[in-house]
Design a protein around this motif. Structure first.
Motif, PDB file in Angstrom:
ATOM      1  N   GLU A  63       6.557   6.606  -0.658  1.00 36.55           N
ATOM      2  CA  GLU A  63       6.295   8.108  -1.219  1.00 36.55           C
ATOM      3  C   GLU A  63       7.330   9.000  -0.846  1.00 36.55           C
ATOM      4  OE1 GLU A  63       2.189  10.727  -2.276  1.00 36.55           O
ATOM      5  OE2 GLU A  63       1.987   9.138  -0.583  1.00 36.55           O
ATOM      6  N   GLU A 121       7.380   6.586  -6.370  1.00 36.31           N
ATOM      7  CA  GLU A 121       7.341   6.928  -7.786  1.00 36.31           C
ATOM      8  C   GLU A 121       8.419   5.554  -8.522  1.00 36.31           C
ATOM      9  OE1 GLU A 121       9.553  10.419 -10.572  1.00 36.31           O
ATOM     10  OE2 GLU A 121       9.775  10.211  -8.324  1.00 36.31           O
ATOM     11  N   SER A 167       4.807   0.320  -9.520  1.00 37.58           N
ATOM     12  CA  SER A 167       3.185  -0.009  -9.748  1.00 37.58           C
ATOM     13  C   SER A 167       2.953  -1.696  -9.764  1.00 37.58           C
ATOM     14  CB  SER A 167       2.774   0.491 -11.162  1.00 37.58           C
ATOM     15  OG  SER A 167       1.543   0.272 -11.172  1.00 37.58           O
ATOM     16  N   ARG A 202       0.885  -1.191  -0.205  1.00 35.68           N
ATOM     17  CA  ARG A 202      -0.092   0.199  -0.048  1.00 35.68           C
ATOM     18  C   ARG A 202       0.949   1.203  -0.108  1.00 35.68           C
ATOM     19  NH1 ARG A 202      -1.128   4.781   3.087  1.00 35.68           N
ATOM     20  NH2 ARG A 202      -0.541   3.558   4.976  1.00 35.68           N
ATOM     21  N   ASP A 203       1.552   1.654   1.116  1.00 38.22           N
ATOM     22  CA  ASP A 203       2.393   2.904   1.278  1.00 38.22           C
ATOM     23  C   ASP A 203       3.490   2.392   0.281  1.00 38.22           C
ATOM     24  OD1 ASP A 203       2.403   5.150   2.180  1.00 38.22           O
ATOM     25  OD2 ASP A 203       2.747   4.642   4.271  1.00 38.22           O
ATOM     26  N   ASP A 236      -7.208  -2.988  -5.699  1.00 43.03           N
ATOM     27  CA  ASP A 236      -7.139  -3.265  -4.011  1.00 43.03           C
ATOM     28  C   ASP A 236      -8.281  -4.184  -3.991  1.00 43.03           C
ATOM     29  OD1 ASP A 236      -4.634  -2.234  -4.156  1.00 43.03           O
ATOM     30  OD2 ASP A 236      -5.075  -0.471  -2.744  1.00 43.03           O
ATOM     31  N   SER A 246       3.688   0.918  -2.798  1.00 44.47           N
ATOM     32  CA  SER A 246       3.369   1.248  -3.898  1.00 44.47           C
ATOM     33  C   SER A 246       3.158   2.546  -4.482  1.00 44.47           C
ATOM     34  CB  SER A 246       2.112   0.444  -4.031  1.00 44.47           C
ATOM     35  OG  SER A 246       0.933   0.863  -3.681  1.00 44.47           O
ATOM     36  N   GLN A 247       3.181   3.432  -3.530  1.00 44.26           N
ATOM     37  CA  GLN A 247       3.000   4.937  -3.551  1.00 44.26           C
ATOM     38  C   GLN A 247       4.299   5.594  -4.169  1.00 44.26           C
ATOM     39  OE1 GLN A 247      -0.871   5.181  -0.506  1.00 44.26           O
ATOM     40  NE2 GLN A 247       0.969   6.891  -0.454  1.00 44.26           N
ATOM     41  N   SER A 255     -10.381   2.665  -2.507  1.00 40.89           N
ATOM     42  CA  SER A 255      -9.712   3.513  -3.236  1.00 40.89           C
ATOM     43  C   SER A 255      -9.441   3.214  -4.757  1.00 40.89           C
ATOM     44  CB  SER A 255      -8.389   3.848  -2.758  1.00 40.89           C
ATOM     45  OG  SER A 255      -7.495   3.051  -2.951  1.00 40.89           O
TER      46      SER A 255
END
Length: 534
Positions: free
Chosen positions: A237, A18, A21, A12-13, A53, A15-16, A49
């Motif tokens: 991120e 840059e 994916s 989750r975090d 997911d 995969s955010q 979201s």
């Protein structure tokens, strides 16, 4: 031994980040690997979201996980919408995850400026969501978003948010350094203050914007936090999240906390690199604990010492995290490096023989010319064998020619290579095309040799890199070519250097083929020797 729960949020975090994916299948494969490692909680994503997911939570139920519990992530319900009517909350319930994590605002600045609601309304969102979801899950965790920044601005309100989650029966309250700007001294001071008024178990979720996420996580544990949230390889991120590949061994091997079973900790390097592969990223060589260079020794003084006692220059034994010690040979090499590499190559070398110094001198001379053997150990082994008179000549080049032709401006360039080689008393003259001059030359050489050495049919060129060695000379600069080749069993790298890129490529390609033939010859001799003994 006190247990620290490890909560992985790579899916989750992570995969955010840059350039990352993950597909649903990617996420399922990573889930299985994290379970194999023994991670306690795997945050699978935010089902409210995006459709990907939501699909993940449907498919993950079919996996036979033995150690980890999959967690669904979401937020407190939206203002002006009842908790039972909020689509995000409904998606969390629909995921059927046994554990749910929700985040809520704990920085008054975010409440008034981002949500545009009163501070009291925000407390209602926290209480309503946690207490409502407790009816549908075994456990509910509360991520106190921006907690450290919020505490610095308004400690009374931030603590009030935590107390509200505690009153709603949250099973763990996670203190989040969402902007990643806190330092270990901040974390120590604030965690101590929180524990004075919060009895619920605490967690830490640190971002790495000040390069302190690992240190902040460890500091939090030392001050009573029992859950650490982070990602494999520090993915996340901006500058990333706390790197679990560093947090886990530091806590377990140095501070005596129990994070993973000892045997599973030995899988850490393997799984770190697996996740890099799935993310289609090149592993960071200098990553602590799991990086390829984490236990690599280059200076002769260092190598001499670690050959006697590894702990002289290694803070832990690399095998504890599934890594290995590597001895590099370069212009800094001494005899200790050479002897250690010879041992790795299966070459018996007398420490007092003049050949040892001959190899040292050869390496230093070639590296002065631009060669680099740290990433080309197949070429290095061939150099050892050549210097010791152990290298067999498998073929002789009579000559080659490479032609590039472009017929129209909008058409691709055509490449063709013609080659003539001598194998024993036979001469082979052939040609091949390729998508570039190096590829054409590689194809032509293989085509010429495969009749004599059919084992070469299994060899594939996997990667090709070019680097300018002396950049000040423009197009006349010397270049270094690294070629990575492999077959069904292994992968090896070779190097070539020249002012002519075709010549440098030729050197690396020839080394690649000769290395394969050399290994096959050694294997055949061992098999024949074993049969003779029987």
């Amino acid at each position: 031994m006190q247990t620290v729960e490890i909560y992985d949020t790579t899916l989750r975090d992570g995969s955010q980040a840059e350039d990352i994916s993950f597909s649903v299948d990617d996420k399922l494969r990573i889930t299985e690997k994290l379970d194999e490692l023994g991670i306690h909680y795997i945050e699978g994503g935010w089902p409210g979201s995006n459709p990907k997911d939501a699909e993940y939570f449907k498919k993950v139920k079919k996996l036979n996980l033995k150690n980890a519990t999959v967690v669904a992530f979401g937020s407190t319900h939206r203002p002006k919408i009842k908790v039972e009517s909020d689509s995000n909350v409904k998606s969390l319930i629909a995921s059927e995850a046994r554990i749910l994590t929700i985040f809520g605002k704990t920085w008054d600045f975010h409440v008034t400026e981002a949500l545009k609601i009163s501070l009291e309304e925000n407390l209602e969102l926290i209480f309503n969501t946690v207490s409502y979801l407790k009816k549908y899950a075994e456990k509910v965790f509360f991520d106190a978003e921006h907690f450290f920044d919020g505490y610095k601005d308004n400690p009374e309100y931030s603590i009030k948010c935590l107390k509200t989650a505690q009153e709603a029966k949250a099973d763990c309250i996670i203190l989040c350094d969402t902007n990643g700007g806190s330092l270990p001294a901040d974390v120590e001071k604030i965690v101590k203050e929180v524990k004075k008024s919060i009895n619920t178990p605490l967690g830490i979720h640190a971002h790495n914007d000040s390069d302190c996420a690992v240190a902040n996580s460890i500091t939090a544990v030392l001050n009573g936090v029992t859950q650490v949230q982070g990602t494999m390889n520090g993915f996340g991120e901006r500058c990333g999240n706390a790197n679990l590949c560093s947090v886990i061994p530091n806590l377990q091997l140095k501070l005596g906390f129990k994070c993973l079973d000892e045997d599973r900790l030995k899988k850490l390097t393997e799984i770190s690199r697996f996740i890099y592969e799935i993310a289609n990223l090149i592993p960071f060589k200098r990553q602590p604990f799991v990086g390829e260079s984490a236990f690599a020794h280059k200076g002769g003084v260092h190598v001499s010492a670690v050959r006697k006692r590894p702990e002289t220059y290694e803070h832990i034994r690399p095998e504890l995290v599934g890594n290995r010690q590597r001895i590099l040979v370069s212009d800094l090499a001494g005899k200790s490096n050479i002897l250690k590499k010879a041992e790795e190559f299966g070459i018996n070398l007398d420490p007092n023989s003049p050949e040892v110094q001959a190899i040292v001198d050869a390496v230093k001379t070639l590296e002065n010319e631009g060669f680099q053997f740290e990433g080309a150990e197949a070429s290095l082994e061939l150099l050892f064998r050549k210097t010791l008179g152990l290298k067999r000549k498998f073929f002789d080049l009579i000559g080659f020619r490479v032609i590039d032709e472009k017929r129209k401006g909008d058409e691709p360039t055509l490449s063709e290579a013609t080659i003539m080689v001598k194998v024993g008393k036979s001469i082979e003259h052939t040609a091949a095309t390729g998508n570039g001059p190096v590829n054409a030359l590689d194809n032509a050489l293989r085509k010429a040799l495969e009749r004599f050495y059919p084992e070469l049919k299994k060899v594939k060129l996997k990667d090709y890199k070019v680097r300018v060695v002396n950049s000040g000379r423009g197009t006349a600069s010397k270049v270094r070519v690294l070629v990575e080749s492999g077959d069904e069993e292994s992968v090896w790298s070779t190097v070539g250097v020249s002012e002519n890129i075709i010549e440098a490529s030729w050197q690396a390609i020839v080394d690649s083929i000769e290395y394969k033939l050399c290994r096959e010859k050694i294997k055949k001799e061992k098999n024949e020797s074993a049969r003779t003994e029987i």
